[in-house]
Design an enzyme around this catalytic site. Structure first.
Site, mmCIF file in Angstrom:
data_model
loop_
_atom_site.group_PDB
_atom_site.id
_atom_site.type_symbol
_atom_site.label_atom_id
_atom_site.label_comp_id
_atom_site.label_asym_id
_atom_site.label_seq_id
_atom_site.Cartn_x
_atom_site.Cartn_y
_atom_site.Cartn_z
ATOM 1 N N THR A 33 0.839 -1.197 0.000
ATOM 2 C CA THR A 33 0.000 0.000 0.000
ATOM 3 C C THR A 33 0.878 1.252 0.000
ATOM 4 O OG1 THR A 33 -1.947 1.036 1.019
ATOM 5 C CG2 THR A 33 -0.316 0.101 2.515
ATOM 6 N N ASN A 34 0.316 2.397 0.347
ATOM 7 C CA ASN A 34 1.049 3.671 0.447
ATOM 8 C C ASN A 34 0.409 4.469 1.576
ATOM 9 O OD1 ASN A 34 -1.070 5.583 -0.640
ATOM 10 N ND2 ASN A 34 -0.958 4.101 -2.307
ATOM 11 N N PRO A 35 1.035 5.571 2.017
ATOM 12 C CA PRO A 35 0.551 6.246 3.236
ATOM 13 C C PRO A 35 -0.632 7.202 3.043
ATOM 14 C CG PRO A 35 2.849 6.816 2.739
ATOM 15 C CD PRO A 35 2.287 6.166 1.530
ATOM 16 N N SER A 36 -1.375 7.115 1.946
ATOM 17 C CA SER A 36 -2.509 8.022 1.746
ATOM 18 C C SER A 36 -3.498 7.934 2.906
ATOM 19 C CB SER A 36 -3.234 7.666 0.443
ATOM 20 O OG SER A 36 -4.447 8.386 0.362
ATOM 21 N N ALA A 100 -4.902 7.410 -4.160
ATOM 22 C CA ALA A 100 -3.527 6.995 -4.427
ATOM 23 C C ALA A 100 -3.576 5.508 -4.776
ATOM 24 C CB ALA A 100 -2.648 7.258 -3.206
#
Ligand code: CTP
Ligand code: CA
Length: 224
Positions: A33-36, A100
């Site tokens: 995942t990503n930090p959105s 994101a």
């Protein structure tokens, strides 16, 4: 109280907003995942609803509660988001892709938790569909398409390339190297590029204020 004071400038319009990250699993308890945080997309959806639009918010996993006065659809993966967004976009006057979306997903998800049997673990990633590019290809007459561009270099050049390649009306260029910008922050620093070559540079503002200014901008674009 705010709703009563807000001019209903989007009355009768259907607005679709995506938000948050996607989760791309490789076993039942692990994912890429990503930090959105989802804050920018949620702020845009809430502001569009305040202005009288009928709003669908499609979001990946976030800790934010469902905003009042609109419909929230919770999804997990990019492919789930694509399915829901594609369907809802058919009817939307305005689509804002603030999510994101993970560009890649693990080729396979193991059915059981992966054990640490080996010294090394290789996970092969494959490309996810570009949801926004797909919407740009099938753009309905009069539909307004807005994207975001997250960049760490060549901000305007890269964002302009995305605006053109994805057939967008507006792109919000996010300089991730600026203090107070990007993913987890309550504020953001953006440049807004339109399809006519206009560039507007906004100072560091709360994501709520950016949502108001972007919707003002989008409303004036619709009137052109
Ligand atoms: N986007 C999308 N589907 C994807 C990836 C991105 O719809 N699979 C959308 C995002 O929601 C955003 C825009 O495309 O509105 C740009 O995302 P960004 O990550 O900045 O650009 P990419 O096109 O993915 O290119 P790259 O990450 O290589 O810079
Ligand atoms: Ca990307």
């Amino acid at each position: 109280a705010r709703r009563a004071l807000t001019p209903q400038t989007l009355q009768g319009k259907k607005v679709l907003v995506s938000a948050g990250p996607t989760w791309e699993p490789f076993d039942p308890v692990r994912f890429i995942t990503n930090p959105s945080s989802g804050k920018m997309g949620f702020a845009l959806a809430a502001e569009a609803a305040r202005r009288g639009a009928s709003v669908d918010l499609v979001t990946g996993p976030t800790t934010l509660p469902d905003p009042a006065g609109l419909t929230t659809h919770r999804i997990t993966t990019a492919r789930d988001m694509e399915r829901v967004v594609r369907t809802l976009a058919e009817e939307a006057h305005l689509v804002i892709m603030a999510a994101a979306v993970s560009d890649y997903r693990p080729e396979e998800a193991a059915p059981h938790k992966i054990k640490k049997d080996d010294e090394e673990l290789t996970i092969r990633l494959v490309r996810n569909p570009d949801i926004l590019a797909g919407l740009g290809k099938n753009k309905k007459p009069g539909q307004i398409l807005v994207g975001f561009a997250a960049e760490t270099e060549h901000l305007v050049r890269n964002a302009t390339e995305k605006l053109q390649r994805k057939n967008l009306d507006l792109i919000v260029a996010n300089d991730l190297t600026q203090p107070g910008a990007g993913f987890r922050s309550d504020t953001n620093v953006v440049k807004v590029l339109d399809r006519f070559g206009g560039v507007e540079e906004l100072p560091c503002l709360s994501k709520e204020e950016i949502a108001r200014r972007l919707l003002d901008r989008i409303e004036s674009l619709g009137a052109r």
